[in-house]
Design an enzyme around this catalytic site. Structure first.
Site, PDB file in Angstrom:
ATOM      1  N   CYS A   1     -27.225  36.116  23.557  1.00  0.00           N
ATOM      2  CA  CYS A   1     -26.317  35.217  22.845  1.00  0.00           C
ATOM      3  C   CYS A   1     -27.002  34.566  21.633  1.00  0.00           C
ATOM      4  O   CYS A   1     -27.212  35.249  20.635  1.00  0.00           O
ATOM      5  CB  CYS A   1     -25.723  34.202  23.816  1.00  0.00           C
TER       6      CYS A   1
ATOM      7  N   HIS B   1     -24.439  36.553  28.618  1.00  0.00           N
ATOM      8  CA  HIS B   1     -25.582  35.918  29.311  1.00  0.00           C
ATOM      9  C   HIS B   1     -25.878  36.589  30.656  1.00  0.00           C
ATOM     10  O   HIS B   1     -25.456  36.077  31.690  1.00  0.00           O
ATOM     11  CB  HIS B   1     -25.264  34.450  29.598  1.00  0.00           C
TER      12      HIS B   1
ATOM     13  N   GLU C   1     -28.393  36.394  32.261  1.00  0.00           N
ATOM     14  CA  GLU C   1     -29.226  35.456  33.045  1.00  0.00           C
ATOM     15  C   GLU C   1     -28.390  34.474  33.863  1.00  0.00           C
ATOM     16  O   GLU C   1     -28.924  33.804  34.737  1.00  0.00           O
ATOM     17  CB  GLU C   1     -30.188  34.695  32.107  1.00  0.00           C
TER      18      GLU C   1
HETATM   19  N1  GLN Z   1     -22.588  29.868  19.562  1.00  0.00           N
HETATM   20  C1  GLN Z   1     -23.989  29.701  19.766  1.00  0.00           C
HETATM   21  C2  GLN Z   1     -24.758  29.875  18.460  1.00  0.00           C
HETATM   22  O1  GLN Z   1     -24.188  30.193  17.460  1.00  0.00           O
HETATM   23  C3  GLN Z   1     -24.520  30.676  20.800  1.00  0.00           C
HETATM   24  C4  GLN Z   1     -23.907  30.384  22.134  1.00  0.00           C
HETATM   25  C5  GLN Z   1     -24.739  30.780  23.304  1.00  0.00           C
HETATM   26  O2  GLN Z   1     -25.932  31.114  23.217  1.00  0.00           O
HETATM   27  N2  GLN Z   1     -24.125  30.684  24.455  1.00  0.00           N
HETATM   28  O3  GLN Z   1     -25.932  29.699  18.436  1.00  0.00           O
END
Ligand code: GLN
Length: 201
Positions: free
Chosen positions: A78, A174, A176
């Protein structure tokens, strides 16, 4: 066994460390350049990429990490995937360009604000990852474009969500945050392969 570092400046790094414990894979937190030197691969967790970016500069880790990624495998989830991308939009932001992917931050909008879905790996990788991967999406980026060297391992609604570029791996979700350690296991095994390749040219 390779030693996996987990970047622990911000975000859900503890969940990655827990995954590593489950897999009995040696892992440790990385907060400094000295700690980075000691690990064989790195995980950049989910969290808030702009905050991580700021902390990486503040801790003088930006250059170190860019160099690290030229030699050693990195797995970003992410926010981690956003930092590894070659192009970031919505808004535009500095990134490492470790993987030839273009991402749109929060690209799924409300649809995937926070949601668990069941995903099916692409045919070529299904025998490695297995079927029915549970994926947690939280304000996830859309991987809008992948370059020619990038292999798409898993898609959601046609968009790539788990991709590999050489030694690096990135997920817009994610892994994790589930109890399913298959993707982490895949990363650790690939790190081990990369390392033994490097020591037996
Ligand atoms: N939206 C977040 C960002 O732009 C990432 C979200 C996440 O890691 N769950 O950094």
């Amino acid at each position: 066994m390779p030693l996996i570092g987990v970047l622990a400046l911000q975000g859900d790094f503890e969940a990655h460390l827990e995954m590593m414990r489950e897999l009995s894979a040696p892992a440790r937190e990385v907060r400094t350049a000295a700690a980075l030197q000691e690990v064989d691969a790195l995980i950049i967790p989910g969290g808030e990429s702009t905050t991580m970016l700021r902390l990486l500069h503040r801790e003088n880790l930006w250059q170190e990490l860019a160099r690290f990624g030229e030699e050693k495998p990195i797995f970003g989830t992410c926010a981690g995937a956003i930092l590894m991308a070659s192009e970031v939009s919505h808004p535009q932001q500095e990134s490492f360009s470790m993987m030839d992917i273009a991402v749109i931050r929060n690209g799924y909008g409300r649809q995937l604000d926070s949601r668990i879905v069941l995903l099916h790996p692409e045919p070529g990788i299904e025998e490695v990852l297995g079927r029915d991967l549970e994926a947690v999406f939280i304000r996830a980026p859309i991987i809008q474009r992948v370059g020619p060297g990038v292999e798409v391992l898993v898609r959601y609604n046609g968009d790539p969500v788990l991709v590999r570029h050489g030694k690096h791996l990135a997920a817009s979700f994610h892994p994790e945050l589930t109890t399913d350690s298959r993707i982490h296991d895949y990363f650790v095994r690939r790190v081990a392969e990369t390392l033994s390749f490097a020591s037996n040219p």
